[in-house]
Each structure stands twice: as structure tokens, then as C-alpha cells.
Design an enzyme around this catalytic site. Structure first.
Site, mmCIF file in Angstrom:
data_model
loop_
_atom_site.group_PDB
_atom_site.id
_atom_site.type_symbol
_atom_site.label_atom_id
_atom_site.label_comp_id
_atom_site.label_asym_id
_atom_site.label_seq_id
_atom_site.Cartn_x
_atom_site.Cartn_y
_atom_site.Cartn_z
ATOM 1 N N HIS A 1 0.874 -1.182 0.000
ATOM 2 C CA HIS A 1 0.000 0.000 0.000
ATOM 3 C C HIS A 1 0.910 1.231 0.000
ATOM 4 O O HIS A 1 1.782 1.364 -0.852
ATOM 5 C CB HIS A 1 -0.914 -0.118 1.216
ATOM 6 N N HIS B 1 -2.053 -2.140 -9.788
ATOM 7 C CA HIS B 1 -3.065 -1.568 -8.912
ATOM 8 C C HIS B 1 -4.312 -2.420 -8.967
ATOM 9 O O HIS B 1 -4.635 -2.960 -10.029
ATOM 10 C CB HIS B 1 -3.404 -0.127 -9.344
ATOM 11 N N ASP C 1 3.004 5.558 -6.548
ATOM 12 C CA ASP C 1 4.239 5.443 -5.774
ATOM 13 C C ASP C 1 5.490 5.318 -6.626
ATOM 14 O O ASP C 1 6.599 5.356 -6.101
ATOM 15 C CB ASP C 1 4.146 4.229 -4.830
HETATM 16 N N1 CMC Z 1 5.135 -6.690 -10.206
HETATM 17 C C1 CMC Z 1 5.051 -7.897 -10.799
HETATM 18 N N2 CMC Z 1 3.918 -8.606 -10.897
HETATM 19 C C2 CMC Z 1 2.804 -8.057 -10.380
HETATM 20 C C3 CMC Z 1 2.819 -6.791 -9.763
HETATM 21 C C4 CMC Z 1 4.037 -6.101 -9.680
HETATM 22 N N3 CMC Z 1 4.115 -4.899 -9.108
HETATM 23 N N4 CMC Z 1 1.579 -6.495 -9.333
HETATM 24 C C5 CMC Z 1 0.803 -7.532 -9.681
HETATM 25 N N5 CMC Z 1 1.550 -8.474 -10.319
HETATM 26 C C6 CMC Z 1 1.066 -9.727 -10.914
HETATM 27 C C7 CMC Z 1 0.759 -10.760 -9.849
HETATM 28 O O1 CMC Z 1 1.871 -11.593 -9.570
HETATM 29 C C8 CMC Z 1 -0.390 -11.502 -10.501
HETATM 30 O O2 CMC Z 1 0.161 -12.378 -11.468
HETATM 31 P P1 CMC Z 1 -0.538 -13.826 -11.745
HETATM 32 O O3 CMC Z 1 -1.884 -13.500 -12.334
HETATM 33 O O4 CMC Z 1 0.385 -14.520 -12.671
HETATM 34 O O5 CMC Z 1 -0.641 -14.486 -10.400
HETATM 35 C C9 CMC Z 1 -1.153 -10.417 -11.232
HETATM 36 O O6 CMC Z 1 -0.174 -9.416 -11.534
HETATM 37 C C10 CMC Z 1 -2.287 -9.794 -10.429
HETATM 38 O O7 CMC Z 1 -1.756 -9.380 -9.189
HETATM 39 P P2 CMC Z 1 -2.560 -9.364 -7.821
HETATM 40 O O8 CMC Z 1 -1.600 -9.478 -6.697
HETATM 41 O O9 CMC Z 1 -3.669 -10.361 -7.891
HETATM 42 O O10 CMC Z 1 -3.200 -7.922 -7.902
HETATM 43 P P3 CMC Z 1 -3.844 -7.134 -6.694
HETATM 44 O O11 CMC Z 1 -4.902 -6.311 -7.259
HETATM 45 O O12 CMC Z 1 -4.203 -8.044 -5.581
HETATM 46 O O13 CMC Z 1 -2.615 -6.242 -6.157
HETATM 47 C C11 CMC Z 1 -1.121 -4.492 -5.808
HETATM 48 C C12 CMC Z 1 -2.488 -4.900 -6.379
HETATM 49 C C13 CMC Z 1 -0.984 -2.965 -5.885
HETATM 50 C C14 CMC Z 1 -1.014 -4.913 -4.351
HETATM 51 C C15 CMC Z 1 -0.012 -5.165 -6.667
HETATM 52 O O14 CMC Z 1 -0.096 -4.739 -8.003
HETATM 53 C C16 CMC Z 1 1.375 -4.903 -6.088
HETATM 54 O O15 CMC Z 1 1.821 -5.651 -5.205
HETATM 55 N N6 CMC Z 1 2.099 -3.851 -6.596
HETATM 56 C C17 CMC Z 1 3.391 -3.506 -6.029
HETATM 57 C C18 CMC Z 1 3.192 -2.696 -4.760
HETATM 58 C C19 CMC Z 1 2.705 -1.300 -5.046
HETATM 59 O O16 CMC Z 1 3.240 -0.611 -5.902
HETATM 60 N N7 CMC Z 1 1.715 -0.861 -4.266
HETATM 61 C C20 CMC Z 1 1.181 0.497 -4.356
HETATM 62 C C21 CMC Z 1 -0.211 0.523 -4.869
HETATM 63 S S1 CMC Z 1 -0.742 2.181 -5.348
HETATM 64 C C22 CMC Z 1 -0.735 3.108 -3.893
HETATM 65 C C23 CMC Z 1 -1.766 2.688 -2.946
HETATM 66 O O17 CMC Z 1 -2.955 2.875 -3.191
HETATM 67 O O18 CMC Z 1 -1.386 2.210 -1.882
#
Ligand code: CMC
Length: 447
Positions: A285, A326, A382
Site C-alpha cells: 500500500h 493496482h 508510488d
Molecule cells: N510486479 C510484478 N507482478 C505483479 C505486480 C508487480 N508490481 N503487481 C501484480 N503483479 C502480478 C501478480 O503476480 C499476478 O500475477 P498472476 O496472475 O500470474 O498471479 C497479477 O499481476 C495480479 O496481481 P494481484 O496481486 O492479484 O493484484 P492485486 O490487485 O491483488 O494487487 C497491488 C495490487 C498494488 C497490491 C499489486 O499490483 C502490487 O503488489 N504492486 C506492487 C506494490 C505497489 O506498488 N503498491 C502500491 C499501490 S498504489 C498506492 C496505494 O494505493 O497504496
């Protein structure tokens, strides 16, 4: 409207069945069909409860770990269209607010629903300015932290401690008290953050200065050396103020959900903000801005970018490209676009952050790589914000604090909306129990 239950061939429930805004569900377990009203693109999960296999059945629930498809509230504050990359506060596009407004005005908009008139703005600014001081005992409380305490840990703990200084905050249904806590929280967050930073350096605290604007004052509390007169660069002040606008609210994210969830038990707003800030702290987050910087430093040079991308792809979710992806945006985060532009303005004053080239190369490769394209992973808020914070001179560990300061207005707006929503009750999700059935206790010597 309660659910209408009909036998598949029966005539009951015809009125609902003929309507267009109704979902027909056939339960193959029983052969019964149900007409479930659809409103605002949703069905009510509680309507599923009447779908039963027999009188002893509890009724159908929806199972939605991590709230992938569950709306927990109705809101009029922030609108996001994740596919189109749209973000609006109270209907105003974020791009217009970032260009024409300032953080305090936006905070007012989020809280009260309309942009303030000049008189309202002046009164609002006056109240915020005159609530920036901290109780001296709170300062002593801060002195108790280790010099290397994480600034977010300090912020979370001291905001929680503020509830003990303002016991009137427990009167959450009293609009006068609520107004006062709103001023205090928005006004004191920068002071807490400033003190936390100075504490980590072992430097004397800089008290708020009422002659400065909200953002100038914050920078002053961070960087002023008591023996010198100092005024922050206006370009940096404006850049930080725009960053504050961009971070002020983002509808039902993890931290805001925590704010609403904690607030739903009618706790005081300081305790709820501490909980929301704790949620924000996590690296998935708000903590991601700190992680992005660590990642860029770890990559070290442009030539290492392809190897890093390869590691992320092969890591299958273990290693992530921080600042990318995201839950809601499946397009470029509109905040990231604005931040990229401000970065150029900031670097003209501070000099170019050498990590920018690594970030740009990461983005360039990721945006054309099949792994990221297929998963619709774009830079989020971010990805570039940390580069600006670093250029301004803010240490990496304090980045998430700079997210928490402006998000406080969004949290309070969402909390107030929740308290005023007659449909809301104490948050209490259901579970699917998969544990042991009943069994008898076994004495320790027999295990
Ligand atoms: N790098 C590589 N792979 C990723 C990333 C990433 N940053 N984010 C998602 N994926 C992949 C993930 O491994 C999954 O792949 P698969 O379908 O093969 O299993 C797919 O994309 C979907 O990911 P998810 O974890 O199901 O997506 P989510 O909606 O649960 O997670 C997130 C959203 C923001 C937590 C995630 O994209 C992430 O961990 N990003 C990195 C951390 C980050 O930058 N966070 C800040 C978010 S914006 C500010 C805020 O609002 O806090």
C-alpha cells in the site's frame, strides 16, 4: 426489497420477474429460482441468504477474499474508473485540482462536498493554522522513541496517543467535537511528521510557524536550522502541495477500509486514523514508495534493468516491480502521469535524481513486456513520488509519512460519511469455517 422466491414453474414473484432490474438465480440444488433486485450495478449480498437447501441451511453467502468484487459502502466522495484511468474528487478531475487548487482547499472539498467560497476557505485555513501545535507532553512521548525508530511507527503511535489528549473526541456524534478533531488531525499530522524526522536526526524540534502556508510550514518543520533564516523554494512547496492533493483520497483502499472498519465500532477518530495509517504503512500500500526507492537503489544502473525485470517475471509474484500495478487501475494511474510532470519541475531546482533514469528504463521495458501488458500493470502513484521526495531531501524511511499526511483528510471524510450513513453498522464480515468439527478436550499427558 426482500428477495422473491418462486418455483421454476410457479407463478409467484411475477412482478419482480417481469422487471428488467432483476437478476434471476436458479439454484440447481433445489430447482428453485429467485428474483434478486439489482440496483446501482449491485445485488445485496443479504438477499442471497434466503437461498436455502432446507430449513436448517443458514442460507447462501458470497465469498470474496480481499473484496475483489464487493462494495462495502455507497460513497459520494471519490470516483475512479480504473479502466479509463479516471480519478475525480467530488466530481472534479484530479488533473484540474492538481493544476488549479491547493491541498487545504481540496481537503475542504473532500470533507464538505463543495469547493469553499473565499470566506469559507479563509476560516478553514485559519482553524487549521491555529491547531498545528502539539501538546508538550506529546513531544515528550516522542522523545521516548529510539533514534532509529521508523517514522511511520512513530506517527502511528503518536496519533493513537493523541486520543488520550483529546478525550472529547469520543463524542463522535457531536458535530462540534467532530469538527474540532478534524481541524486538529489535519493540522497536527505535519507537526507529528516534522517532529518524528527531527527526532531521528537528534535535532531540536521546529515549532509550527503560523505565517507559513500548510506545506511551507511542513517543510520548515523538517529542514529549518534554528540558527539560520530559511524559506523553502516555492517550486518545491508547490510540488509537495500537488503531491498532497494527489494523495488526499482514493476511495475504498486498504487504509480507508481500515478507517471505516475501525470507525464502525464508534471509536474516536485518532484511534481510527492510527489504524488506517498502520494499514497504509505496508509495502503493498503506501509503503510502496519507500520500497520503490530501495528497489531502484538495488538495481543500481540502467544496464541491470533487464536482469531485474527477468527476476520479477520468473519470481511469479514473489518479487514485484514496486510502484507498478493496482487493484483498480488497469490503465496508467492518472496520479503517476501528473507526478512525472512535477518531477521535471522539481529536478530543475534540485538537479536530476540519478535514479530517474533507472525508473524511466524500468517503465519503458515494462510497458512493452508481455508479462506486464497482459496483466495490465502500469506505474502507480508510488513509482515516481519517492524520486521527488528524495530530491527534496526527505529520507526514504519518511516517504510513507508524506502519504499519510494528506490522506488524513480523505480518511476523515470517509469516516464522516460512514457515520452519517444509516445503512452502516459495525463492520463484521462472515467466514467460511473449514476447521475441526466438535471434539473432546484431551488432557496434556494424553496428547
Ligand atoms: N510486479 C510484478 N507482478 C505483479 C505486480 C508487480 N508490481 N503487481 C501484480 N503483479 C502480478 C501478480 O503476480 C499476478 O500475477 P498472476 O496472475 O500470474 O498471479 C497479477 O499481476 C495480479 O496481481 P494481484 O496481486 O492479484 O493484484 P492485486 O490487485 O491483488 O494487487 C497491488 C495490487 C498494488 C497490491 C499489486 O499490483 C502490487 O503488489 N504492486 C506492487 C506494490 C505497489 O506498488 N503498491 C502500491 C499501490 S498504489 C498506492 C496505494 O494505493 O497504496
Amino acid at each position: 426489497m426482500p428477495i422473491a422466491e418462486t418455483e421454476t414453474k410457479g407463478a409467484a414473484g411475477v412482478a419482480l420477474a417481469e422487471r428488467k432490474d432483476v437478476l434471476t438465480v436458479i439454484d440447481r440444488r433445489t430447482g428453485k429460482s429467485y428474483e434478486i433486485p439489482v440496483a446501482e450495478g449491485t445485488i445485496r449480498a443479504i438477499d442471497l441468504r434466503q437461498i436455502k437447501t432446507g430449513p436448517d441451511d443458514f442460507g447462501l453467502m458470497s465469498y470474496d477474499p480481499a473484496f475483489l468484487n464487493t462494495a462495502a459502502c455507497k460513497s459520494r466522495i471519490t470516483f475512479i474508473d480504473g479502466d479509463k484511468g479516471i480519478l475525480r474528487y467530488r466530481g472534479y478531475p484530479i488533473e484540474q485540482l492538481a493544476e488549479k487548487s491547493n491541498y487545504l482547499e481540496v481537503a475542504y472539498l473532500l470533507l464538505y462536498g463543495e469547493l469553499p467560497t473565499r470566506a469559507q476557505y479563509e476560516e478553514w485555513t485559519h482553524h487549521i493554522t491555529f491547531h498545528t501545535m502539539l501538546h508538550e507532553s506529546l513531544k515528550k512521548f516522542m522523545d521516548g522513541f529510539n533514534h532509529d525508530a521508523h517514522p511511520m511507527g512513530m506517527l502511528i503511535a503518536t496519533v493513537a496517543a493523541m486520543s488520550t489528549f483529546y478525550p472529547d473526541a469520543r463524542n463522535i456524534h457531536d458535530p462540534v467535537s467532530r469538527q474540532k478533531q478534524t481541524w486538529r488531525l489535519i493540522a497536527k499530522m505535519p507537526t507529528l511528521a516534522g517532529f518524528a524526522y527531527r527526532h531521528s536526526l537528534g535535532m531540536s524540534y521546529v515549532y509550527p510557524d503560523n505565517d507559513l502556508t500548510y506545506t511551507e510550514n511542513f517543510l520548515n518543520m523538517l529542514f529549518r536550522i534554528p540558527s539560520k533564516s530559511w524559506r523553502p523554494d516555492p517550486v518545491l512547496v508547490r510540488a509537495l502541495d500537488v503531491l498532497f492533493i494527489l494523495h488526499a483520497d482514493h476511495e475504498q483502499n486498504c487504509g480507508t477500509h481500515a478507517m471505516r472498519g475501525i470507525g464502525s465500532s464508534h471509536t474516536d477518530p485518532y484511534s481510527a486514523v492510527a489504524g488506517a495509517a498502520a494499514a497504509l504503512y505496508g509495502p503493498l500500500h503506501g509503503g510502496a514508495n519507500e520500497e520503490v526507492l530501495k528497489m531502484l537503489q538495488e538495481i543500481g544502473s540502467i544496464s541491470q534493468v533487464p536482469a531485474f525485470i527477468k527476476e520479477v517475471k520468473e519470481g511469479k509474484g514473489e518479487k514485484r516491480l514496486m510502484g507498478f500495478g493496482h487493484r483498480v487501475y488497469k490503465n496508467y494511474d492518472p496520479r503517476a502521469k501528473i507526478i512525472k510532470r512535477i518531477a521535471d519541475e522539481v529536478f530543475q531546482v534540485t538537479g536530476r535524481n540519478p535514479l530517474l533514469d533507472i525508473a524511466l528504463e524500468l517503465e519503458r521495458i515494462a510497458l512493452q513486456d508481455d508479462y506486464f501488458v497482459k496483466r495490465k500493470l502500469y506505474p502507480n502513484v508510488d513509482f515516481y513520488s519517492g524520486l521527488i521526495y528524495q530530491a527534496i531531501g526527505i529520507p526514504t524511511a519518511a516517504f510513507t509519512v508524506l502519504f499519510a499526511i494528506p490522506r488524513t483528510s480523505g480518511w476523515i471524510a470517509q469516516w464522516g460519511e460512514m457515520l452519517g450513513d444509516t445503512e452502516q453498522k459495525i463492520a463484521r464480515p462472515r467466514q467460511v469455517y473449514l476447521g475441526m468439527g466438535e471434539r473432546d478436550f484431551v488432557p496434556i499427558e494424553k496428547r
